[in-house]
Write a protein that holds these residues in place. Structure first.
Motif, PDB file in Angstrom:
ATOM      1  N   PRO A 120      20.598  43.398  33.137  1.00 25.02           N
ATOM      2  CA  PRO A 120      21.278  43.780  34.086  1.00 25.02           C
ATOM      3  C   PRO A 120      22.837  42.904  33.536  1.00 25.02           C
ATOM      4  O   PRO A 120      23.726  44.069  33.449  1.00 25.02           O
ATOM      5  N   LEU A 121      22.509  41.696  33.078  1.00 27.81           N
ATOM      6  CA  LEU A 121      24.177  41.060  32.704  1.00 27.81           C
ATOM      7  C   LEU A 121      24.218  41.662  31.524  1.00 27.81           C
ATOM      8  O   LEU A 121      25.274  41.835  31.049  1.00 27.81           O
ATOM      9  N   TYR A 122      23.277  41.871  30.187  1.00 30.53           N
ATOM     10  CA  TYR A 122      24.241  43.025  29.212  1.00 30.53           C
ATOM     11  C   TYR A 122      24.202  44.041  29.933  1.00 30.53           C
ATOM     12  O   TYR A 122      25.602  44.859  28.930  1.00 30.53           O
ATOM     13  N   LEU A 123      23.856  44.974  30.778  1.00 26.86           N
ATOM     14  CA  LEU A 123      24.313  45.886  31.003  1.00 26.86           C
ATOM     15  C   LEU A 123      25.797  45.660  31.651  1.00 26.86           C
ATOM     16  O   LEU A 123      26.813  46.374  31.772  1.00 26.86           O
ATOM     17  N   ALA A 124      25.957  45.097  32.546  1.00 28.96           N
ATOM     18  CA  ALA A 124      27.094  44.443  32.699  1.00 28.96           C
ATOM     19  C   ALA A 124      27.975  43.793  32.360  1.00 28.96           C
ATOM     20  O   ALA A 124      29.979  44.895  32.403  1.00 28.96           O
ATOM     21  N   ALA A 125      27.777  43.778  30.620  1.00 30.33           N
ATOM     22  CA  ALA A 125      28.510  43.597  29.459  1.00 30.33           C
ATOM     23  C   ALA A 125      28.979  44.897  28.927  1.00 30.33           C
ATOM     24  O   ALA A 125      30.450  45.220  28.281  1.00 30.33           O
ATOM     25  N   TYR A 126      28.048  45.566  29.363  1.00 30.29           N
ATOM     26  CA  TYR A 126      28.260  46.810  28.338  1.00 30.29           C
ATOM     27  C   TYR A 126      29.288  47.634  28.678  1.00 30.29           C
ATOM     28  O   TYR A 126      30.233  48.038  28.535  1.00 30.29           O
ATOM     29  N   LEU A 127      29.068  47.760  29.862  1.00 22.01           N
ATOM     30  CA  LEU A 127      30.103  48.409  31.487  1.00 22.01           C
ATOM     31  C   LEU A 127      31.513  47.980  31.281  1.00 22.01           C
ATOM     32  O   LEU A 127      32.364  48.722  30.638  1.00 22.01           O
ATOM     33  N   GLY A 128      31.671  46.645  31.000  1.00 21.63           N
ATOM     34  CA  GLY A 128      32.802  46.025  31.283  1.00 21.63           C
ATOM     35  C   GLY A 128      33.240  46.172  29.746  1.00 21.63           C
ATOM     36  O   GLY A 128      34.797  47.018  29.458  1.00 21.63           O
ATOM     37  N   PHE A 129      32.622  46.417  28.420  1.00 18.84           N
ATOM     38  CA  PHE A 129      33.464  46.919  27.262  1.00 18.84           C
ATOM     39  C   PHE A 129      33.617  48.838  27.174  1.00 18.84           C
ATOM     40  O   PHE A 129      34.713  48.750  26.583  1.00 18.84           O
TER      41      PHE A 129
ATOM     42  N   LEU B 161      33.629  48.737  40.599  1.00 21.80           N
ATOM     43  CA  LEU B 161      32.705  48.100  39.160  1.00 21.80           C
ATOM     44  C   LEU B 161      32.928  46.798  38.911  1.00 21.80           C
ATOM     45  O   LEU B 161      31.499  45.572  38.924  1.00 21.80           O
ATOM     46  N   GLN B 162      33.818  45.782  39.289  1.00 26.89           N
ATOM     47  CA  GLN B 162      33.717  44.244  38.750  1.00 26.89           C
ATOM     48  C   GLN B 162      33.099  43.754  40.719  1.00 26.89           C
ATOM     49  O   GLN B 162      32.413  42.782  40.130  1.00 26.89           O
ATOM     50  N   LEU B 163      32.712  43.749  41.715  1.00 28.73           N
ATOM     51  CA  LEU B 163      31.959  43.301  42.598  1.00 28.73           C
ATOM     52  C   LEU B 163      30.916  43.807  42.182  1.00 28.73           C
ATOM     53  O   LEU B 163      29.685  42.569  42.514  1.00 28.73           O
ATOM     54  N   ILE B 164      30.009  45.051  41.209  1.00 21.76           N
ATOM     55  CA  ILE B 164      28.891  44.879  41.045  1.00 21.76           C
ATOM     56  C   ILE B 164      28.284  43.981  39.928  1.00 21.76           C
ATOM     57  O   ILE B 164      27.737  43.164  39.846  1.00 21.76           O
ATOM     58  N   ILE B 165      29.624  43.965  38.977  1.00 23.21           N
ATOM     59  CA  ILE B 165      28.388  43.062  38.255  1.00 23.21           C
ATOM     60  C   ILE B 165      28.984  41.898  38.505  1.00 23.21           C
ATOM     61  O   ILE B 165      28.308  41.349  38.466  1.00 23.21           O
TER      62      ILE B 165
END
Length: 309
Positions: free
Chosen positions: A228-237, A277-281
Motif C-alpha cells: 500500500p505504501l508503494y501504491l501511494a507513491a505510484y499514485l503520486g507519480f 487523495l492526499q488524505l488517503i495516502i
C-alpha cells in the motif's frame, strides 16, 4: 494417547459454552485414542460467561478457562489459548457453533496423514446475504493481490488445526497486531484444507460489527505487506504526470486561442479530489506508523485476570 487442545474464544457466550462442550465431548467419545482439553478464553464478557465457565470447569476436568482483564479482541484471545495449550495438536474454533465440531475427526485424520496445518474453507449457507458473500470474496482477492499472503476465498476462517511444532512458532511471535489467519499461511509448513458449510449461530448475537470488520480487514492488509505504501507513491507519480500533461495542454490552448479556460466548478472539484487523495495516502502512512508505535511499546497482546490451570 495423543492430546488435542481446543482453543475457543468466548465473548458474551453464556448460552453457548456448555453446548459446544457437550458437542465436542460427543465427538471425542468416538475417538478412543485421543484425550482432549478445552481452553475457553473469556474475552471480557459482560454476561454470565465467566460463571458458566467456572461451573463447567468444576464439573469437567477437561475444561480450562482463561479470563481476560478486559476485551482485547478475537485474535489476542486465540493467541492466549495457543500460548497456554500443550496438546500434540491444537484446534482453534468459535464458541457459537458456526464451526461444526463434527469436523474435528476429519481434521485429526488429516493431521495423522502428516499435515502440519489443517485449515478449513468456509461456504456460506443460503440464508447469508449475497452482499456478505460478495464482499467477503472481494476482500480475500484484494488481500491476495496487495499482500504477501494468499488466502483462498473462504479460507480465512479461524477454524484450523495446528501441530505443536507450528504452535511453538506462533508462541514465539510477539506482534502487536495479531492476524493469525495470515500467519498460518505465511509460515508455510505442510498444509491442507477441508470444506465446510458454516452453521447458524446457536444463540446470542455476533459482536463483530462493521467497524470491527473494517479494522480487522485493514489489519490483515497492513500486517503482511508494504505494497500500500508503494501504491501511494505510484499514485503520486501518476497524478503528477497527469497534472503536468494537463497544464501543458492548457498553456498551448491559451496561447493559440488567446483566451483562458473558464470553469470554477471543475477547478474546485479537482482541488477536492486531490485533497482527498492526499488524505488517503496520509492515512495509509499513518496506519503503518501506528503499527510501529504499538510495536515499539512492547505492550502484551492481552492481560490475564484469572485462569484455572
Amino acid at each position: 494417547m495423543k492430546k488435542i487442545s481446543l482453543v475457543i474464544p468466548a465473548h458474551n457466550e453464556e448460552d453457548n459454552v456448555a453446548l459446544i462442550h457437550q458437542k465436542i465431548k460427543e465427538v471425542f467419545s468416538g475417538l478412543k485414542n485421543y484425550r482432549f482439553e478445552i481452553i475457553f478464553v473469556n474475552d471480557g464478557s459482560r454476561d454470565q460467561t465467566q460463571q458458566k465457565l467456572e461451573e463447567l470447569s468444576r464439573n469437567f476436568e477437561e475444561v480450562k478457562f482463561i479470563e481476560f482483564s478486559r476485551n482485547f479482541g478475537h485474535q489476542p484471545a486465540v493467541k492466549a489459548g495457543l500460548d497456554c495449550a500443550d496438546g500434540n495438536a491444537v484446534i482453534s474454533m468459535d464458541a457459537d457453533l458456526q464451526h461444526p465440531p463434527e469436523l474435528i475427526s476429519e481434521m485429526i485424520a488429516k493431521w495423522e496423514e502428516g499435515f502440519d496445518i489443517v485449515y478449513t474453507i468456509r461456504k456460506y449457507p443460503k440464508q447469508i446475504s449475497r452482499f456478505k458473500r460478495k464482499t467477503s470474496a472481494l476482500y480475500y482477492k484484494f488481500l491476495a493481490g496487495i499482500s504477501d499472503v494468499n488466502l483462498r476465498e473462504g479460507g480465512g476462517s479461524d477454524f484450523r488445526l495446528m501441530d505443536s511444532s507450528v504452535v511453538d512458532v506462533v508462541r514465539n511471535m510477539n506482534e502487536a497486531d495479531v492476524f493469525l489467519r495470515g500467519l498460518s499461511n505465511w509460515m508455510g509448513f505442510k498444509q491442507t484444507g477441508i470444506h465446510f458449510t458454516a452453521g447458524e449461530r446457536a444463540s446470542g448475537e455476533s459482536s463483530y460489527d462493521l467497524q470491527k470488520m473494517m479494522k480487522f480487514a485493514f489489519t490483515g492488509i497492513t500486517s503482511f505487506s508494504v505494497k500500500p505504501l508503494y501504491l501511494a507513491a505510484y499514485l503520486g507519480f501518476i497524478f503528477s504526470a497527469i497534472a503536468i500533461f494537463g497544464y501543458g495542454i492548457y498553456v498551448i490552448h491559451a496561447f493559440f486561442a488567446e483566451t483562458e479556460i473558464s470553469g470554477w466548478a471543475s477547478l474546485i472539484m479537482t482541488v477536492v479530489f486531490f485533497g482527498g487523495l492526499q488524505l488517503i495516502i496520509l492515512g495509509i502512512i499513518g496506519i503503518y506508523l501506528g503499527k510501529i508505535f504499538k510495536q515499539v511499546k512492547e505492550r502484551p497482546n492481552y492481560i490475564i485476570r484469572s485462569k484455572n490451570f
